[in-house]
Design a protein around this motif. Structure first.
Motif, PDB file in Angstrom:
ATOM      1  N   VAL A 159       0.622  -1.240  -0.016  1.00 34.25           N
ATOM      2  CA  VAL A 159       0.109  -0.062  -0.182  1.00 34.25           C
ATOM      3  C   VAL A 159       0.764   1.307  -0.093  1.00 34.25           C
ATOM      4  CG1 VAL A 159      -1.902   1.213   1.164  1.00 34.25           C
ATOM      5  CG2 VAL A 159      -1.677  -1.266   1.521  1.00 34.25           C
ATOM      6  N   LEU A 160       1.910   1.229   0.697  1.00 36.57           N
ATOM      7  CA  LEU A 160       2.860   2.453   0.632  1.00 36.57           C
ATOM      8  C   LEU A 160       2.987   3.210  -0.664  1.00 36.57           C
ATOM      9  CD1 LEU A 160       4.561   4.131   2.190  1.00 36.57           C
ATOM     10  CD2 LEU A 160       6.696   2.726   1.851  1.00 36.57           C
ATOM     11  N   GLN A 161       3.346   2.524  -1.640  1.00 34.98           N
ATOM     12  CA  GLN A 161       3.673   3.282  -2.904  1.00 34.98           C
ATOM     13  C   GLN A 161       2.371   3.974  -3.404  1.00 34.98           C
ATOM     14  OE1 GLN A 161       6.365   4.118  -4.745  1.00 34.98           O
ATOM     15  NE2 GLN A 161       7.150   3.022  -2.854  1.00 34.98           N
ATOM     16  N   ARG A 162       1.128   3.433  -3.168  1.00 33.76           N
ATOM     17  CA  ARG A 162      -0.257   4.082  -3.379  1.00 33.76           C
ATOM     18  C   ARG A 162      -0.556   5.392  -2.467  1.00 33.76           C
ATOM     19  NH1 ARG A 162      -4.408   5.046  -6.901  1.00 33.76           N
ATOM     20  NH2 ARG A 162      -3.852   2.963  -7.605  1.00 33.76           N
ATOM     21  N   VAL A 163      -0.013   5.330  -1.423  1.00 36.79           N
ATOM     22  CA  VAL A 163      -0.358   6.650  -0.319  1.00 36.79           C
ATOM     23  C   VAL A 163       0.717   7.488  -0.843  1.00 36.79           C
ATOM     24  CG1 VAL A 163      -0.182   7.180   1.988  1.00 36.79           C
ATOM     25  CG2 VAL A 163      -1.151   4.978   1.283  1.00 36.79           C
ATOM     26  N   LEU A 164       1.921   7.033  -1.178  1.00 32.80           N
ATOM     27  CA  LEU A 164       2.918   7.981  -1.718  1.00 32.80           C
ATOM     28  C   LEU A 164       2.473   8.822  -2.800  1.00 32.80           C
ATOM     29  CD1 LEU A 164       5.901   9.183  -1.462  1.00 32.80           C
ATOM     30  CD2 LEU A 164       6.656   7.351  -2.967  1.00 32.80           C
ATOM     31  N   LYS A 165       2.002   8.106  -3.736  1.00 34.60           N
ATOM     32  CA  LYS A 165       1.177   8.596  -4.930  1.00 34.60           C
ATOM     33  C   LYS A 165       0.219   9.632  -4.737  1.00 34.60           C
ATOM     34  CE  LYS A 165      -0.603   7.680  -9.445  1.00 34.60           C
ATOM     35  NZ  LYS A 165      -1.220   6.488 -10.293  1.00 34.60           N
ATOM     36  N   MET A 166      -0.665   9.401  -3.755  1.00 28.66           N
ATOM     37  CA  MET A 166      -1.651  10.400  -3.470  1.00 28.66           C
ATOM     38  C   MET A 166      -1.105  11.437  -2.649  1.00 28.66           C
ATOM     39  SD  MET A 166      -4.122   7.104  -1.796  1.00 28.66           S
ATOM     40  CE  MET A 166      -5.321   8.538  -1.389  1.00 28.66           C
ATOM     41  N   SER A 167       0.042  11.326  -1.938  1.00 31.55           N
ATOM     42  CA  SER A 167       0.481  12.473  -1.148  1.00 31.55           C
ATOM     43  C   SER A 167       1.228  13.647  -1.914  1.00 31.55           C
ATOM     44  CB  SER A 167       1.544  11.958  -0.061  1.00 31.55           C
ATOM     45  OG  SER A 167       2.593  11.551  -0.746  1.00 31.55           O
ATOM     46  N   ILE A 168       1.747  13.393  -3.212  1.00 32.53           N
ATOM     47  CA  ILE A 168       2.616  14.096  -4.098  1.00 32.53           C
ATOM     48  C   ILE A 168       1.712  15.611  -4.179  1.00 32.53           C
ATOM     49  CG2 ILE A 168       3.928  14.582  -6.107  1.00 32.53           C
ATOM     50  CD1 ILE A 168       5.155  12.638  -4.198  1.00 32.53           C
ATOM     51  N   PRO A 169       2.553  16.823  -3.916  1.00 36.60           N
ATOM     52  CA  PRO A 169       1.680  17.859  -4.167  1.00 36.60           C
ATOM     53  C   PRO A 169       1.466  17.934  -5.920  1.00 36.60           C
ATOM     54  CG  PRO A 169       3.443  18.329  -2.652  1.00 36.60           C
ATOM     55  CD  PRO A 169       3.752  16.854  -3.325  1.00 36.60           C
ATOM     56  N   THR A 170       0.311  18.765  -6.121  1.00 35.82           N
ATOM     57  CA  THR A 170      -0.087  18.912  -7.465  1.00 35.82           C
ATOM     58  C   THR A 170      -0.355  20.428  -7.797  1.00 35.82           C
ATOM     59  OG1 THR A 170      -1.655  18.289  -9.235  1.00 35.82           O
ATOM     60  CG2 THR A 170      -2.594  18.372  -6.908  1.00 35.82           C
ATOM     61  N   THR A 171       0.026  20.677  -9.009  1.00 31.34           N
ATOM     62  CA  THR A 171      -0.447  22.181  -9.642  1.00 31.34           C
ATOM     63  C   THR A 171      -1.788  22.208 -10.088  1.00 31.34           C
ATOM     64  OG1 THR A 171       0.844  21.652 -11.745  1.00 31.34           O
ATOM     65  CG2 THR A 171       2.035  22.530  -9.940  1.00 31.34           C
ATOM     66  N   ARG A 172      -2.408  21.146 -10.343  1.00 29.67           N
ATOM     67  CA  ARG A 172      -3.748  21.325 -10.843  1.00 29.67           C
ATOM     68  C   ARG A 172      -4.756  21.500  -9.674  1.00 29.67           C
ATOM     69  NH1 ARG A 172      -3.988  15.138 -13.181  1.00 29.67           N
ATOM     70  NH2 ARG A 172      -3.137  14.637 -10.887  1.00 29.67           N
ATOM     71  N   GLU A 173      -6.031  21.912 -10.211  1.00 29.79           N
ATOM     72  CA  GLU A 173      -7.003  22.490  -9.445  1.00 29.79           C
ATOM     73  C   GLU A 173      -7.644  20.996  -8.676  1.00 29.79           C
ATOM     74  OE1 GLU A 173      -9.837  24.720 -10.828  1.00 29.79           O
ATOM     75  OE2 GLU A 173      -8.518  26.318 -11.738  1.00 29.79           O
ATOM     76  N   GLU A 174      -7.885  21.082  -7.604  1.00 25.64           N
ATOM     77  CA  GLU A 174      -8.337  20.198  -7.086  1.00 25.64           C
ATOM     78  C   GLU A 174      -9.584  20.365  -5.892  1.00 25.64           C
ATOM     79  OE1 GLU A 174      -5.241  18.143  -4.652  1.00 25.64           O
ATOM     80  OE2 GLU A 174      -4.787  19.864  -3.528  1.00 25.64           O
ATOM     81  N   SER A 175     -10.411  19.603  -5.611  1.00 26.99           N
ATOM     82  CA  SER A 175     -11.584  20.002  -4.852  1.00 26.99           C
ATOM     83  C   SER A 175     -11.199  19.926  -3.481  1.00 26.99           C
ATOM     84  CB  SER A 175     -12.714  18.904  -5.066  1.00 26.99           C
ATOM     85  OG  SER A 175     -12.521  17.771  -4.534  1.00 26.99           O
ATOM     86  N   ALA A 176     -11.888  20.497  -2.500  1.00 29.63           N
ATOM     87  CA  ALA A 176     -11.743  20.370  -1.070  1.00 29.63           C
ATOM     88  C   ALA A 176     -11.261  19.141  -0.549  1.00 29.63           C
ATOM     89  CB  ALA A 176     -12.629  21.177  -0.341  1.00 29.63           C
ATOM     90  N   ASP A 177     -12.441  18.154  -0.912  1.00 26.58           N
ATOM     91  CA  ASP A 177     -12.038  16.862  -0.361  1.00 26.58           C
ATOM     92  C   ASP A 177     -10.830  16.180  -1.101  1.00 26.58           C
ATOM     93  OD1 ASP A 177     -14.593  17.063   0.943  1.00 26.58           O
ATOM     94  OD2 ASP A 177     -15.633  15.855  -0.452  1.00 26.58           O
TER      95      ASP A 177
END
Length: 266
Positions: free
Chosen positions: A94-112
């Motif tokens: 699971v670690l790599q999945r969580v890491l991928k989710m944690s990376i900062p993004t420059t794209r717009e994202e919802s509050a959730d």
């Protein structure tokens, strides 16, 4: 082989632990009773660990950010309760999945979605210290380095201590105290090689003193006693001088290792 009814019971508890609800950080997100039940099931049947982690991972990947967020919270709480067996399985699957989710993004994202990303980053930072308890869990430190580099690039400077549990903060303090003690004793005694060398010199000086005393007698107040009788005055004086020099070396090294009081006892 895991009976279907046991798998079904485990799945039911995972569902209960990951029910979507408000993402308000002031609220408890996962159901602690469900996590407690899951933990007890894993204690009774360790073969369920892989199944439990896989079920929670599927919830982390859910399209609903609220489910993902709560599944991350449930996973972390289970890791705390069950310890290394679950932590090792999470590292591998699971670690790599969580890491991928944690990376900062420059794209717009919802509050959730932002909540989920920040929560994933929070976990990556906190899990980094797991390697201090178990050397096999080094991948958590690797994931932390990747995230830290990306956050630095995005000009994000997290406060690391805020990610640590009370137990982890205490462990860090204990490790720092031990390191300071080690450095203190290094300044007092030097490294082990120097200590061994001084001990060898001490033993050699003692052996030299003993040899001088036994082989030629001991010179005391201008007279030779012991082997050689009265006919060896010149040799006795020389042997006595060697003896006294050797005793001086012994005394010096004893003061280094035993202190002045211990040296006086020699």
């Amino acid at each position: 082989f895991i009976p279907r009814e046991i798998q079904a019971a485990l799945q039911a508890e995972v569902e209960r632990a990951t029910v979507a609800r408000s993402l308000d950080d002031t609220m408890r997100t996962t159901d602690p009773d469900a996590i407690h039940s899951i933990n007890n099931m894993l204690i009774d049947n360790p073969a369920l660990i892989q199944h439990a982690v896989k079920m929670i991972k599927s919830k982390i990947k859910d399209d609903n950010p609220r489910v993902s967020y709560i599944a991350l919270d449930a996973l972390d709480l289970l890791m705390q309760k069950h310890g290394p067996p679950v932590q090792y399985e999470v590292m591998n699957s699971v670690l790599q999945r969580v890491l991928k989710m944690s990376i900062p993004t420059t794209r717009e994202e919802s509050a959730d979605a932002a909540y989920v990303r920040k929560r994933a980053a929070w976990l990556i930072h906190r899990w980094e210290v797991l390697k201090e308890k178990d050397g096999r869990l080094v991948d958590y430190a690797g994931a932390w380095r990747v995230l830290t580099a990306r956050e630095k690039k995005a000009n994000i400077r997290p406060q690391r201590d805020s990610y640590l549990t009370t137990e982890q903060q205490e462990m860090r303090r204990e490790n720092a105290d031990l390191q300071r003690q080690h450095e203190f004793f290094q300044t007092l005694h030097g490294d082990d090689d120097r200590i061994r060398l001084e001990e060898e010199q001490l033993m050699a000086a003692m052996a030299q003193s003993l040899s001088a005393s036994q082989g030629a007698g001991v010179y005391r107040n201008g007279a030779l006693t012991g082997a050689g009788g009265g006919g060896g005055g010149g040799g006795g004086r020389e042997a006595g001088a060697q003896h006294e020099e050797a005793v001086g070396v012994v005394q010096l090294h004893a003061e280094v290792h035993l202190g002045a009081r211990g040296a006086q006892q020699l």
